[in-house]
Enzyme design. Structure first.
Site, short mmCIF file in Angstrom:
data_model
loop_
_atom_site.label_atom_id
_atom_site.label_comp_id
_atom_site.label_asym_id
_atom_site.label_seq_id
_atom_site.Cartn_x
_atom_site.Cartn_y
_atom_site.Cartn_z
N LYS A 127 -9.25 -49.85 -20.62
CA LYS A 127 -10.71 -49.72 -20.54
C LYS A 127 -11.26 -48.76 -21.60
O LYS A 127 -12.32 -48.16 -21.42
CB LYS A 127 -11.16 -49.25 -19.15
CG LYS A 127 -10.90 -50.28 -18.07
CD LYS A 127 -11.84 -51.43 -18.19
CE LYS A 127 -11.47 -52.57 -17.27
NZ LYS A 127 -12.20 -53.79 -17.60
N GLY A 128 -10.47 -48.57 -22.66
CA GLY A 128 -10.92 -47.66 -23.72
C GLY A 128 -11.73 -48.34 -24.80
O GLY A 128 -12.09 -47.72 -25.79
N1 LIG Z 1 -19.00 -49.67 -27.80
C1 LIG Z 1 -18.75 -49.51 -26.52
N2 LIG Z 1 -19.33 -48.52 -25.84
C2 LIG Z 1 -19.06 -48.34 -24.54
N3 LIG Z 1 -18.24 -49.12 -23.82
C3 LIG Z 1 -17.66 -50.13 -24.46
C4 LIG Z 1 -17.87 -50.38 -25.83
N4 LIG Z 1 -17.14 -51.45 -26.17
C5 LIG Z 1 -16.51 -51.87 -25.06
N5 LIG Z 1 -16.82 -51.07 -24.04
C6 LIG Z 1 -16.35 -51.17 -22.66
O1 LIG Z 1 -14.94 -51.00 -22.66
C7 LIG Z 1 -14.41 -51.72 -21.56
C8 LIG Z 1 -13.31 -52.61 -22.00
O2 LIG Z 1 -12.30 -51.84 -22.59
P1 LIG Z 1 -10.95 -52.53 -23.05
O3 LIG Z 1 -11.25 -53.63 -24.02
O4 LIG Z 1 -10.02 -51.48 -23.54
O5 LIG Z 1 -10.45 -53.18 -21.74
S1 LIG Z 1 -8.98 -53.54 -21.36
O6 LIG Z 1 -8.35 -52.34 -20.88
O7 LIG Z 1 -8.28 -54.10 -22.52
O8 LIG Z 1 -9.12 -54.54 -20.30
C9 LIG Z 1 -15.53 -52.51 -20.98
O9 LIG Z 1 -15.99 -51.82 -19.85
P2 LIG Z 1 -16.28 -52.55 -18.48
O10 LIG Z 1 -17.43 -53.49 -18.76
O11 LIG Z 1 -16.64 -51.47 -17.52
O12 LIG Z 1 -15.04 -53.29 -18.10
C10 LIG Z 1 -16.54 -52.53 -22.07
O13 LIG Z 1 -17.85 -52.70 -21.58
#
Ligand SMILES: Nc1ncnc2c1ncn2[C@@H]1O[C@H](COP(=O)(O)OS(=O)(=O)O)[C@@H](OP(=O)(O)O)[C@H]1O
Length: 168
Positions: free
Chosen positions: A130-131
């Site tokens: 989720k990073g």
């Molecule tokens: N730029 C930016 N700013 C803030 N948040 C962001 C951004 N890009 C991606 N996201 C949020 O990151 C979440 C997905 O992270 P990951 O791609 O690492 O997910 S995973 O672990 O591979 O499943 C996912 O969060 P959730 O929607 O809560 O799941 C994305 O919304």
């Protein structure tokens, strides 16, 4: 109520003005549709040309293999400059003729078959769950020279025992 007050010549001119406005609007609408259609067609042609210039030559042996990262052009590339190869292949303006173009293309493909599928990634995206790693990947993937897996290979956490041969 107001139109009842209009005299006959005024009603005629009002009617004429109405018809004139309608026909003007209709003409403008037709013109907009035609010019808009032309723009879309031009854009799609340009996009397709741009896409063709850096087209990925699909490797039939690549199915199911795990490949992460860019493969360099000229030595292990599956990305070839299609436009250049086609220009050489056409033989019209090229001094070397079509055999050079075909040879170049087939050399690239054969090199890709030899090395392309067995290359370790040039780059890794490391991050916590989720990073936002998926977002980073999608942004990098926009570049035409980048090839990346659609799914995460989970090599280091789940498949490490399978070794590098599996990972390549
Ligand atoms: N730029 C930016 N700013 C803030 N948040 C962001 C951004 N890009 C991606 N996201 C949020 O990151 C979440 C997905 O992270 P990951 O791609 O690492 O997910 S995973 O672990 O591979 O499943 C996912 O969060 P959730 O929607 O809560 O799941 C994305 O919304």
């Amino acid at each position: 109520m107001a139109h009842r007050l209009l005299t006959s010549p005024n009603r005629l001119s009002a009617r004429f003005a109405f018809i004139f406005t309608i026909s003007l609007s209709f003409t403008y609408l037709c013109y907009s549709i035609i010019s808009c259609r032309g723009t879309i067609m031009t854009n799609s042609q340009t996009n397709s040309q741009a896409y063709d210039d850096k087209r990925c030559v699909t490797n039939k042996n690549a199915g199911g293999k795990k490949l992460l990262g860019k493969v360099e052009e000229g030595c292990t590339s599956t990305f070839v400059d299609v436009k250049e190869a086609q220009r050489d292949g056409a033989g019209g303006t090229s001094a070397t003729g079509s055999s050079r173009g075909e040879g170049k293309l087939s050399k690239n493909i054969s090199l890709a078959q030899k090395y392309g599928n067995k290359k370790l990634p040039n780059a890794l995206i490391v991050g916590v769950k989720k990073g936002g790693t998926r977002a980073v990947l999608e942004f990098i993937r926009i570049h035409p020279d980048v090839r990346a897996l659609g799914t995460e290979p989970h090599f280091f956490d789940r498949n490490y025992d399978r070794g590098l041969d599996w990972y390549r």
